[in-house]
Design a protein around this motif. Structure first.
Motif, PDB file in Angstrom:
ATOM      1  N   UNK A  30      25.374  31.032 -34.527  1.00  0.00           N
ATOM      2  CA  UNK A  30      23.952  31.173 -34.213  1.00  0.00           C
ATOM      3  C   UNK A  30      23.274  32.234 -35.086  1.00  0.00           C
ATOM      4  N   UNK A  31      24.051  33.138 -35.663  1.00  0.00           N
ATOM      5  CA  UNK A  31      23.501  34.165 -36.551  1.00  0.00           C
ATOM      6  C   UNK A  31      24.315  34.159 -37.840  1.00  0.00           C
ATOM      7  N   UNK A  32      24.022  33.238 -38.755  1.00  0.00           N
ATOM      8  CA  UNK A  32      24.818  33.154 -39.992  1.00  0.00           C
ATOM      9  C   UNK A  32      24.581  34.356 -40.890  1.00  0.00           C
ATOM     10  N   UNK A  33      25.510  34.551 -41.793  1.00  0.00           N
ATOM     11  CA  UNK A  33      25.381  35.620 -42.776  1.00  0.00           C
ATOM     12  C   UNK A  33      24.158  35.370 -43.661  1.00  0.00           C
ATOM     13  N   UNK A  34      23.507  36.465 -44.076  1.00  0.00           N
ATOM     14  CA  UNK A  34      22.279  36.314 -44.864  1.00  0.00           C
ATOM     15  C   UNK A  34      22.559  35.725 -46.236  1.00  0.00           C
ATOM     16  N   UNK A  35      23.840  35.708 -46.650  1.00  0.00           N
ATOM     17  CA  UNK A  35      24.180  35.132 -47.959  1.00  0.00           C
ATOM     18  C   UNK A  35      24.649  33.691 -47.846  1.00  0.00           C
ATOM     19  N   UNK A  36      24.462  33.067 -46.672  1.00  0.00           N
ATOM     20  CA  UNK A  36      25.009  31.719 -46.481  1.00  0.00           C
ATOM     21  C   UNK A  36      24.411  30.715 -47.473  1.00  0.00           C
ATOM     22  N   UNK A  37      23.147  30.926 -47.874  1.00  0.00           N
ATOM     23  CA  UNK A  37      22.504  29.983 -48.788  1.00  0.00           C
ATOM     24  C   UNK A  37      23.007  30.124 -50.220  1.00  0.00           C
ATOM     25  N   UNK A  38      23.816  31.180 -50.495  1.00  0.00           N
ATOM     26  CA  UNK A  38      24.421  31.291 -51.819  1.00  0.00           C
ATOM     27  C   UNK A  38      25.580  30.323 -51.982  1.00  0.00           C
TER      28      UNK A  38
END
Length: 397
Positions: free
Chosen positions: A344-352
Motif C-alpha cells: 500500500x506504500x511502495x518505495x518512491x523509486x518503484x517507477x525506476x
C-alpha cells in the motif's frame, strides 16, 4: 551539438529527461489529489465543530418550529420515496464517509416516489414539506438508517411509522445531506464529539499519505534496456523467445532416415559396431551373442525400428529455472508477482524499475499491474486500472 555521456551515447540523456518529466507529472497529479482530499476533510471538521452556531431559529420556511428548534439545512427538489416491500434497515451510526461517490439520479428497484418538496434538517428532526403534506422523521424515534451507495437515496425507519420511507435528492447534494444528517443526529443524542474524533483520525491517516517529491534521474542510472525500442517489454519477449526456441527444437523429433544415427541406435543388435556393407553380417563379439543380421535398407523397416522415443523424452528439460519474481522486473525492493503481502506504500523509486501509469501516485489502494503493463495504486477499489484496460494481477512483497 547533442550532449553525450562518457560512453559517447545520447540515449541516456533522453531517458533521464523522459523519466524526470514523468516523475514530476505523476507527483503533481498525486499532490493535487492529496490537497483536494485534505481540504475536504478539514472543511468537514470545521463544519462539524461549528454545527450548532450556524443554525437559524427562523429560516423563512413554511414550517412551524417547536420552541427552541433551529434549522441547519434546507434543500428544494427533494422527493419522498417509499419501499414497496418490508425491509429491516441497520441501526443509525455515526460513521463519516468524506468521499463523494459517483451517484446517479435514479430510483433503486422496489422504491416508488410518492411526493416532492423541500427537505429541512433541524436539530430535532428531518422534515419534507411536500405538495401532499408534511412528513417528519424525529431523531429520537429513528430505528434504522441506510444510504444507497449507488443512488442518492436515504431510507429511514421510525417507531411511529410502519412503512419504510426516505428521500431521493439531487445527486450533487447527496453527500452534503448525508454528512449534515449524521452530525445533526449525533448532536441530538449528544455524541457530536464522536464524529469530531473520527474526522481527526481521518485527517491524521491522510497526513501519512502525503506524496514525496521524486528523486532526480541522472543519465548514469539508465539501463541498457532503455536503448531498445519498447524497453523492458521488448527485452523480456526476446528473452522468452530465446529460451523457448531451444526447448521446442529439443522436444521435436527429426525425421528418421535409413543409415542415420537414430536408425542405427534403434537396431536390436547388441554390438556397437556397424557393418560397412548391409549384406555382410559382422562376426559375433562373444560366444553368447547371437549373430548380427544385415541392416535393412528399406525405409519402412528403418522407420519402424526408430519409433521408440521414451529415452530421449526422459532427459532433463531445458526449461530454465524461475527467477523468483514470477515475471516481475529485477528490483531492490523484493516486489514480485508470486505472492506475499499487498503493497500500500511502495518505495518512491518503484517507477525506476516498473512501468508506472501516469496517475500512479494519485491512487489510494494497493499496488497492482494493469492489462496494459502499467503499475497502479488502485488495487482493492472498484475503479482499479479503469484507465489502463482493467486489472491484471497484484504486485506482492
Amino acid at each position: 551539438m547533442a550532449k553525450t555521456d562518457s560512453t559517447g551515447s545520447t540515449w541516456r540523456y533522453r531517458w533521464a529527461y523522459r523519466q524526470n518529466e514523468r516523475r514530476q507529472r505523476t507527483y503533481r497529479d498525486a499532490a493535487q489529489a492529496w490537497r483536494r482530499r485534505d481540504e475536504e476533510l478539514r472543511r468537514l471538521r470545521a463544519a462539524a465543530a461549528d454545527f450548532g452556531r450556524r443554525a437559524t431559529a427562523d429560516a423563512g420556511l413554511p414550517l412551524e418550529l417547536a420552541p427552541g428548534e433551529r434549522v441547519h439545512w434546507a434543500l428544494p427538489a427533494a422527493q419522498l420515496v417509499e419501499l414497496r416491500h418490508t425491509a429491516v434497515l441497520p441501526a443509525p451510526d455515526l460513521s463519516v464517509d468524506p468521499g463523494r461517490p459517483a451517484l446517479r439520479h435514479r430510483r433503486p428497484d422496489g422504491v416508488k416516489v410518492t411526493d416532492a418538496g423541500i427537505a429541512v434538517l433541524t436539530d430535532r428532526r428531518l422534515v419534507l414539506l411536500g405538495g401532499r403534506g408534511r412528513c417528519d422523521w424525529a431523531y429520537g424515534k429513528m430505528t434504522g438508517l441506510a444510504h444507497d451507495p449507488a443512488a442518492p437515496v436515504t431510507l429511514i425507519q421510525v417507531l411511529d411509522r410502519r412503512r419504510t420511507s426516505g428521500l431521493l435528492l439531487p445527486a450533487e447534494a447527496a453527500a452534503e445531506f448525508r454528512f449534515t444528517l449524521t452530525v445533526a443526529f449525533a448532536e441530538a443524542i449528544e455524541q457530536r464529539g464522536t464524529v469530531l474524533a473520527k474526522l481527526d483520525e481521518l485527517i491524521a491517516a491522510h497526513d501519512q499519505t502525503r506524496p514525496f517529491r521524486p528523486a532526480i534521474a541522472t543519465p548514469g542510472q539508465a539501463r541498457i534496456t532503455a536503448a531498445v525500442p519498447g524497453g523492458r517489454r521488448t527485452v523480456a519477449v526476446a528473452a522468452a523467445a530465446a529460451l523457448l526456441l531451444p526447448a521446442v527444437l529439443f522436444e521435436s523429433d527429426p525425421p528418421v532416415r535409413p543409415g542415420s544415427d537414430v536408425a542405427a541406435a534403434a537396431t536390436v543388435a547388441p554390438t556397437p559396431t556397424v557393418a560397412p556393407t548391409p549384406t555382410v553380417a559382422p562376426a559375433p563379439t562373444a560366444a553368447s551373442d547371437p549373430p548380427q543380421t544385415a541392416r535393412p535398407t528399406s525405409r519402412a523397416a528403418a522407420v519402424g525400428r526408430a519409433a521408440p522415443k521414451q529415452p530421449r523424452r526422459g532427459t532433463a528439460s531445458p526449461t530454465p529455472e524461475r527467477d523468483g519474481l514470477c515475471g516481475a522486473p529485477a528490483n531492490p525492493f523484493g516486489y514480485d508477482y508470486c505472492g506475499g503481502s499487498r503493497i500500500r506504500k511502495p518505495d518512491i523509486r518503484v517507477c525506476d524499475y516498473f512501468d508506472c501509469g501516469q496517475d500512479f501516485w494519485a491512487g489510494r489502494g494497493y499496488l497492482v499491474q494493469c492489462r496494459d503493463g502499467a503499475l497502479s495504486l488502485t488495487g482493492g477499489r472498484a475503479e482499479a486500472c479503469a484507465t489502463h484496460d482493467g486489472l491484471r494481477r497484484t504486485v506482492w512483497t
